[in-house]
Design a protein around this motif. Structure first.
Motif, PDB file in Angstrom:
ATOM      1  N   TYR A   1       9.508   2.601  -1.082  1.00 51.65           N
ATOM      2  CA  TYR A   1       8.956   1.579  -1.007  1.00 51.65           C
ATOM      3  C   TYR A   1       9.773  -0.021  -0.834  1.00 51.65           C
ATOM      4  O   TYR A   1      11.186   0.288  -1.542  1.00 51.65           O
ATOM      5  N   PRO A   2       8.585  -0.815  -0.704  1.00 43.91           N
ATOM      6  CA  PRO A   2       9.549  -2.238  -1.249  1.00 43.91           C
ATOM      7  C   PRO A   2       9.910  -2.323  -2.649  1.00 43.91           C
ATOM      8  O   PRO A   2       9.511  -1.572  -3.559  1.00 43.91           O
ATOM      9  N   THR A   3      11.317  -2.879  -2.770  1.00 47.42           N
ATOM     10  CA  THR A   3      11.981  -3.011  -3.727  1.00 47.42           C
ATOM     11  C   THR A   3      11.517  -4.188  -4.758  1.00 47.42           C
ATOM     12  O   THR A   3      11.474  -5.629  -4.209  1.00 47.42           O
TER      13      THR A   3
ATOM     14  N   ASP B   1      -9.162   5.424  -1.847  1.00 46.29           N
ATOM     15  CA  ASP B   1      -8.316   6.315  -0.799  1.00 46.29           C
ATOM     16  C   ASP B   1      -7.500   5.530   0.674  1.00 46.29           C
ATOM     17  O   ASP B   1      -6.611   6.091   0.732  1.00 46.29           O
ATOM     18  N   LEU B   2      -8.078   4.215   0.689  1.00 46.23           N
ATOM     19  CA  LEU B   2      -7.412   3.429   1.178  1.00 46.23           C
ATOM     20  C   LEU B   2      -6.779   3.043   0.565  1.00 46.23           C
ATOM     21  O   LEU B   2      -4.902   2.319   0.790  1.00 46.23           O
ATOM     22  N   VAL B   3      -7.120   2.071  -0.319  1.00 44.93           N
ATOM     23  CA  VAL B   3      -6.274   1.185  -0.942  1.00 44.93           C
ATOM     24  C   VAL B   3      -5.609   0.795  -2.445  1.00 44.93           C
ATOM     25  O   VAL B   3      -5.562   0.399  -3.022  1.00 44.93           O
ATOM     26  N   GLY B   4      -6.507   2.421  -3.092  1.00 47.02           N
ATOM     27  CA  GLY B   4      -6.322   2.730  -4.666  1.00 47.02           C
ATOM     28  C   GLY B   4      -4.930   2.839  -5.154  1.00 47.02           C
ATOM     29  O   GLY B   4      -4.658   2.775  -6.388  1.00 47.02           O
TER      30      GLY B   4
ATOM     31  N   THR C   1       2.013  -4.335   3.789  1.00 46.45           N
ATOM     32  CA  THR C   1       2.535  -5.180   2.634  1.00 46.45           C
ATOM     33  C   THR C   1       2.062  -6.569   3.165  1.00 46.45           C
ATOM     34  O   THR C   1       1.546  -6.788   3.740  1.00 46.45           O
ATOM     35  N   MET C   2       2.297  -7.676   1.483  1.00 44.71           N
ATOM     36  CA  MET C   2       0.837  -8.679   2.163  1.00 44.71           C
ATOM     37  C   MET C   2       1.635  -9.631   0.736  1.00 44.71           C
ATOM     38  O   MET C   2       1.466  -9.827  -0.237  1.00 44.71           O
ATOM     39  N   ASN C   3       1.939 -10.502   1.264  1.00 44.53           N
ATOM     40  CA  ASN C   3       3.104 -11.835   0.703  1.00 44.53           C
ATOM     41  C   ASN C   3       1.646 -12.834  -0.050  1.00 44.53           C
ATOM     42  O   ASN C   3       0.712 -13.128   0.524  1.00 44.53           O
ATOM     43  N   MET C   4       1.162 -12.525  -1.214  1.00 40.48           N
ATOM     44  CA  MET C   4      -0.032 -13.069  -1.613  1.00 40.48           C
ATOM     45  C   MET C   4       0.087 -13.619  -3.014  1.00 40.48           C
ATOM     46  O   MET C   4       1.101 -12.907  -4.256  1.00 40.48           O
TER      47      MET C   4
ATOM     48  N   ASN D   1       0.946  -1.019   0.246  1.00 37.81           N
ATOM     49  CA  ASN D   1       0.028  -0.111  -0.197  1.00 37.81           C
ATOM     50  C   ASN D   1       0.986   1.142  -0.126  1.00 37.81           C
ATOM     51  O   ASN D   1       1.724   1.730   0.653  1.00 37.81           O
ATOM     52  N   LYS D   2       1.224   1.707  -1.102  1.00 39.03           N
ATOM     53  CA  LYS D   2       2.175   3.347  -1.230  1.00 39.03           C
ATOM     54  C   LYS D   2       1.725   3.806  -0.437  1.00 39.03           C
ATOM     55  O   LYS D   2       2.307   4.264   0.429  1.00 39.03           O
ATOM     56  N   ARG D   3       0.542   4.254  -0.124  1.00 39.26           N
ATOM     57  CA  ARG D   3      -0.068   5.658   1.495  1.00 39.26           C
ATOM     58  C   ARG D   3       0.180   5.208   2.515  1.00 39.26           C
ATOM     59  O   ARG D   3       0.976   6.178   2.717  1.00 39.26           O
TER      60      ARG D   3
END
Length: 431
Positions: free
Chosen positions: A166-168, A288-291, A265-268, A155-157
């Motif tokens: 951010y993660p790489t 607004d939360l996860v877009g 973050t979520m591994n899926m 989630n960038k927000r």
């Protein structure tokens, strides 16, 4: 242009094929009408089935592909029963999972594809190592058609608000753990931010351990899983992720965890991409939360190539009972090849071949994140199957699932749980 290219490829295949095979194929799918019966599931809801069949029939107007929907829930059981009986008229069968594949191989109801693969010069390297993992005593009875692989959603927000990068696409497990901890925020309700989330499946925790290419779930000794159980349980104890107990008791689906907007973050698996896109488009998820989301390649152990990840495959095979084996093989080559892969990708589904054209197709889907890292995350280096071929795979999975649950519930220590895995699977393997 697409039709011209495909026609040229099919023509080239027939030139290099043996004269005997050409003669048989001509009688099955040359000038005469041929009907192929394809066993599958979810015909009405999974659009890639008909998309691939239609594309093939457009190039081969003398061939009719008929689809038989055996249902999803008990598909492999029904298929095994049908193929073991006298009444099956399937020419192409879809293999849903490796345990089901192992059952069909043991029953001797699938055609050995080795000679066909060799005669037609099929390049198996395009499947990122998966065909080696479903080879049975040197023989291959299926070709990968679809594939899903694990990535890290984020989630960038949350990262923006925390002022954290951010993660790489190249993170070791230690870097991933540190990153998840860096964005964790203790609080109540909406003020709580979880740096990571793990679904209750064993694969979400234990199978970090098979990414080194040196271990699989067939090993019989599972000491290699200890660091990953320790990492996740320590994260839960420190509030970095939800506990297994809470997630399991509340029956929290992974989609619910991410859509709440408090999971960094979520591994899926890659299958969640199309769900995430469609749920945001329909308004079921709060934009607004996860877009503002993205994906990166799966975190990996030190020394393992970035892009190495877990995966599952859906494959196609020819039953030994088919009376149209050469025509069926011609369809399988198309469906499981590069042209078929592009057709599958056009429906928003991940094919087994992830080349430049396929990656471009998927990343161009409306709603897919357009940052370079998310596009690059679709490029895998090695796909480690969650369950490679073995005649005992169903029994082994049952044992591992049982003690995974006990460890994560806190009913048994990590060391004792792994010791039980080693003992019980050792009995299955006859050690």
């Amino acid at each position: 242009m697409k039709k011209k290219v495909l026609s040229a490829l099919l023509a080239a295949t027939m030139v290099v094929g043996s004269m005997g095979s050409m003669a048989v194929l001509a009688s099955e799918s040359g000038d005469e009408e041929v009907t192929l019966n394809w066993a599958l599931w979810d015909e009405k809801t999974a659009t890639y089935w008909s998309a691939v069949a239609d594309a093939y029939m457009a190039e081969n107007p003398n061939v009719t592909i008929e689809m038989t929907d055996l249902g999803s829930s008990d598909y492999m059981t029904v298929l095994a029963t049908d193929l073991s009986g006298d009444g099956s008229d399937f020419d192409i069968v879809t293999i849903k999972d490796v345990p089901g594949y192992a059952t069909l191989v043991s029953k001797g109801v699938l055609e050995n594809l080795n000679d066909r693969i060799e005669a037609d010069g099929i390049d198996l390297s395009v499947y990122n190592g998966t065909t080696e993992q479903v080879t049975a005593d040197g023989n291959l009875y299926e070709l990968p058609f679809r594939s899903d692989f694990w990535v890290l959603y984020y989630n960038k927000r949350i990262f923006d608000e925390a002022g954290v990068d951010y993660p790489t696409n190249d993170m070791t497990m230690e870097e991933y753990d540190e990153l998840a901890r860096s964005v964790t925020k203790q609080g109540f309700g909406n003020d709580q931010i979880y740096g990571a989330h793990y679904h209750t499946w064993r694969s979400a925790v234990q199978l970090f351990g098979i990414l080194d290419g040196e271990h699989t779930v067939l090993d019989g000794n599972y000491d290699f899983t200890k660091p990953y159980y320790e990492m996740v349980i320590n994260q839960a104890n420190d509030g970095v992720c939800r506990s297994y107990v809470d997630t399991n008791a509340s029956q929290l689906h992974y989609s619910g965890a991410f859509s709440e907007g408090n999971t960094a973050t979520m591994n899926m698996g890659s299958w969640y991409i199309t769900t995430l896109i469609s749920e945001l488009a329909s308004g079921n998820y709060d934009a607004d939360l996860v877009g503002d989301w993205g994906i990166v390649k799966y975190p990996h152990p030190e020394g393992v190539e970035a892009g190495t990840t877990l995966g599952t495959i859906t494959a196609l095979a020819i039953p030994t009972s088919s009376e149209n084996k050469d025509a069926a093989w011609d369809f399988i080559k198309f469906a499981c090849g590069e042209e078929g892969a592009k057709v599958v990708a056009s429906t928003g589904t991940f094919p087994a071949i992830m080349n430049d054209d396929v990656i471009a197709e998927i990343s161009s889907l409306e709603g897919f994140p357009q940052d370079d890292a998310s596009k690059e995350a679709l490029r895998t280096a090695q796909l480690c199957l969650e369950a490679p071929y073995d005649t005992h795979i169903t029994e082994i999975n049952t044992v591992l699932d049982t003690y995974h649950k006990d460890i994560m519930n806190g009913d048994i220590s990590i060391d004792d749980g792994i010791a039980k895995m080693n003992e019980e699977v050792g009995k299955i393997l006859g050690e």
